[in-house]
Structures are given as structure tokens and as C-alpha cells.
Write a protein that holds these residues in place. Structure first.
Motif, mmCIF file in Angstrom:
data_model
loop_
_atom_site.group_PDB
_atom_site.id
_atom_site.type_symbol
_atom_site.label_atom_id
_atom_site.label_comp_id
_atom_site.label_asym_id
_atom_site.label_seq_id
_atom_site.Cartn_x
_atom_site.Cartn_y
_atom_site.Cartn_z
ATOM 1 N N LEU A 44 -3.170 2.642 -6.829
ATOM 2 C CA LEU A 44 -3.926 2.671 -5.580
ATOM 3 C C LEU A 44 -5.257 1.946 -5.739
ATOM 4 N N GLU A 45 -5.590 1.172 -4.761
ATOM 5 C CA GLU A 45 -6.897 0.515 -4.710
ATOM 6 C C GLU A 45 -7.854 1.444 -3.966
ATOM 7 N N PRO A 46 -9.027 1.722 -4.511
ATOM 8 C CA PRO A 46 -9.947 2.663 -3.867
ATOM 9 C C PRO A 46 -10.217 2.347 -2.395
ATOM 10 N N ALA A 47 -10.335 1.092 -2.049
ATOM 11 C CA ALA A 47 -10.622 0.717 -0.665
ATOM 12 C C ALA A 47 -9.471 1.038 0.281
ATOM 13 N N GLU A 48 -8.273 1.228 -0.271
ATOM 14 C CA GLU A 48 -7.095 1.499 0.556
ATOM 15 C C GLU A 48 -6.826 2.986 0.740
ATOM 16 N N VAL A 49 -7.598 3.836 0.061
ATOM 17 C CA VAL A 49 -7.370 5.285 0.139
ATOM 18 C C VAL A 49 -7.998 5.811 1.426
ATOM 19 N N THR A 50 -7.140 6.142 2.370
ATOM 20 C CA THR A 50 -7.572 6.665 3.663
ATOM 21 C C THR A 50 -7.935 8.140 3.528
ATOM 22 N N PRO A 51 -8.629 8.683 4.510
ATOM 23 C CA PRO A 51 -8.913 10.124 4.464
ATOM 24 C C PRO A 51 -7.634 10.974 4.361
ATOM 25 N N ALA A 52 -6.575 10.595 5.060
ATOM 26 C CA ALA A 52 -5.316 11.347 4.993
ATOM 27 C C ALA A 52 -4.718 11.276 3.586
ATOM 28 N N LEU A 53 -4.771 10.116 2.970
ATOM 29 C CA LEU A 53 -4.245 9.961 1.617
ATOM 30 C C LEU A 53 -5.119 10.723 0.626
ATOM 31 N N ARG A 54 -6.428 10.672 0.804
ATOM 32 C CA ARG A 54 -7.348 11.408 -0.060
ATOM 33 C C ARG A 54 -7.049 12.916 0.013
ATOM 34 N N ALA A 55 -6.790 13.422 1.213
ATOM 35 C CA ALA A 55 -6.470 14.843 1.384
ATOM 36 C C ALA A 55 -5.156 15.188 0.689
ATOM 37 N N LYS A 56 -4.168 14.315 0.795
ATOM 38 C CA LYS A 56 -2.881 14.548 0.141
ATOM 39 C C LYS A 56 -3.042 14.532 -1.374
ATOM 40 N N LEU A 57 -3.849 13.631 -1.884
ATOM 41 C CA LEU A 57 -4.116 13.578 -3.333
ATOM 42 C C LEU A 57 -4.804 14.863 -3.806
ATOM 43 N N ALA A 58 -5.759 15.355 -3.033
ATOM 44 C CA ALA A 58 -6.452 16.594 -3.397
ATOM 45 C C ALA A 58 -5.467 17.759 -3.409
ATOM 46 N N GLU A 59 -4.583 17.809 -2.433
ATOM 47 C CA GLU A 59 -3.554 18.854 -2.379
ATOM 48 C C GLU A 59 -2.640 18.775 -3.610
ATOM 49 N N LEU A 60 -2.257 17.557 -3.972
ATOM 50 C CA LEU A 60 -1.404 17.356 -5.145
ATOM 51 C C LEU A 60 -2.110 17.819 -6.419
ATOM 52 N N PHE A 61 -3.364 17.433 -6.588
ATOM 53 C CA PHE A 61 -4.108 17.837 -7.777
ATOM 54 C C PHE A 61 -4.188 19.364 -7.871
ATOM 55 N N LYS A 97 0.842 -1.197 0.000
ATOM 56 C CA LYS A 97 0.000 0.000 0.000
ATOM 57 C C LYS A 97 0.875 1.245 0.000
ATOM 58 N N LEU A 98 0.247 2.361 -0.280
ATOM 59 C CA LEU A 98 0.901 3.652 -0.208
ATOM 60 C C LEU A 98 0.110 4.490 0.783
ATOM 61 N N ASP A 99 0.794 5.055 1.773
ATOM 62 C CA ASP A 99 0.084 5.902 2.730
ATOM 63 C C ASP A 99 0.427 7.365 2.476
ATOM 64 N N ALA A 100 -0.224 8.253 3.205
ATOM 65 C CA ALA A 100 -0.049 9.693 3.000
ATOM 66 C C ALA A 100 1.392 10.121 3.256
ATOM 67 N N ARG A 101 2.042 9.553 4.233
ATOM 68 C CA ARG A 101 3.434 9.890 4.546
ATOM 69 C C ARG A 101 4.346 9.503 3.394
ATOM 70 N N GLU A 102 4.124 8.325 2.827
ATOM 71 C CA GLU A 102 4.937 7.863 1.693
ATOM 72 C C GLU A 102 4.692 8.724 0.454
ATOM 73 N N LEU A 103 3.431 9.072 0.203
ATOM 74 C CA LEU A 103 3.123 9.936 -0.930
ATOM 75 C C LEU A 103 3.754 11.310 -0.744
ATOM 76 N N THR A 104 3.722 11.825 0.471
ATOM 77 C CA THR A 104 4.348 13.115 0.760
ATOM 78 C C THR A 104 5.836 13.078 0.438
ATOM 79 N N ALA A 105 6.512 12.001 0.803
ATOM 80 C CA ALA A 105 7.946 11.872 0.511
ATOM 81 C C ALA A 105 8.199 11.868 -0.995
#
Length: 85
Positions: A61-78, A27-35
Motif C-alpha cells: 500500500l502507498e500511504p497516499a492511497e490509504v483512504t479513511p475507510a481503508l485505514r479503519a479496516k486496517l485498524a480493525e484488522l490489527f 490499488k487496494l480499497d476497503a472492500r477488497e481488503l475486507t474480502a
């Protein structure tokens, strides 16, 4: 080094960091995506090659694995990618 060499190195480093993150627990978490994003932003611009790498990472990313923190990081990236330049 020039910017294109730095960018080439950055997108390879991003891909390796993502492979390491997914290999760790599948999986990929928000901390890993941030890095990974931090690597792309080193030169203050997320270029097209870095965007391509980020799209490939996000596609894994699997939709079921996208946590709220990861979703927020993705929105920030977009927002960053859509508003740069």
C-alpha cells in the motif's frame, strides 16, 4: 480436509485475491481488503501464514492511497490479530 490444508489453500486464495485487486486499478480499497480478510477468517482464526500474506499485502500500500475507510479496516484488522488467542 484438515485445518492445515484449508489454511494453506486460504493463504494462496488471499494472495491471488490481492493480486487481482492490485491488477485491477493498482490499488487496494476497503472492500477488497475486507474480502481478503474474510478468507482468512473462514476458520475463525487468522493463522501465521495468513498474517504473513496480510503483511505482504499491506506493505504494498502507498500511504497516499490509504483512504479513511481503508485505514479503519486496517485498524480493525490489527485489533483482531493482536487480540486473538
Amino acid at each position: 480436509m484438515n485445518n492445515s490444508t484449508d489454511s494453506a489453500r486460504d493463504h494462496v486464495e488471499m494472495a491471488l485475491k490481492a493480486a487481482e485487486a492490485f491488477a485491477n486499478d493498482g490499488k487496494l480499497d476497503a472492500r477488497e481488503l475486507t474480502a481478503i480478510i474474510d478468507i482468512a477468517e473462514r476458520d475463525s482464526v487468522i493463522d501465521q501464514e495468513e498474517i504473513r500474506v496480510l503483511r505482504n499485502i499491506i506493505a504494498r500500500l502507498e500511504p497516499a492511497e490509504v483512504t479513511p475507510a481503508l485505514r479503519a479496516k486496517l485498524a480493525e484488522l490489527f485489533d483482531k490479530v493482536n487480540n486473538q488467542g
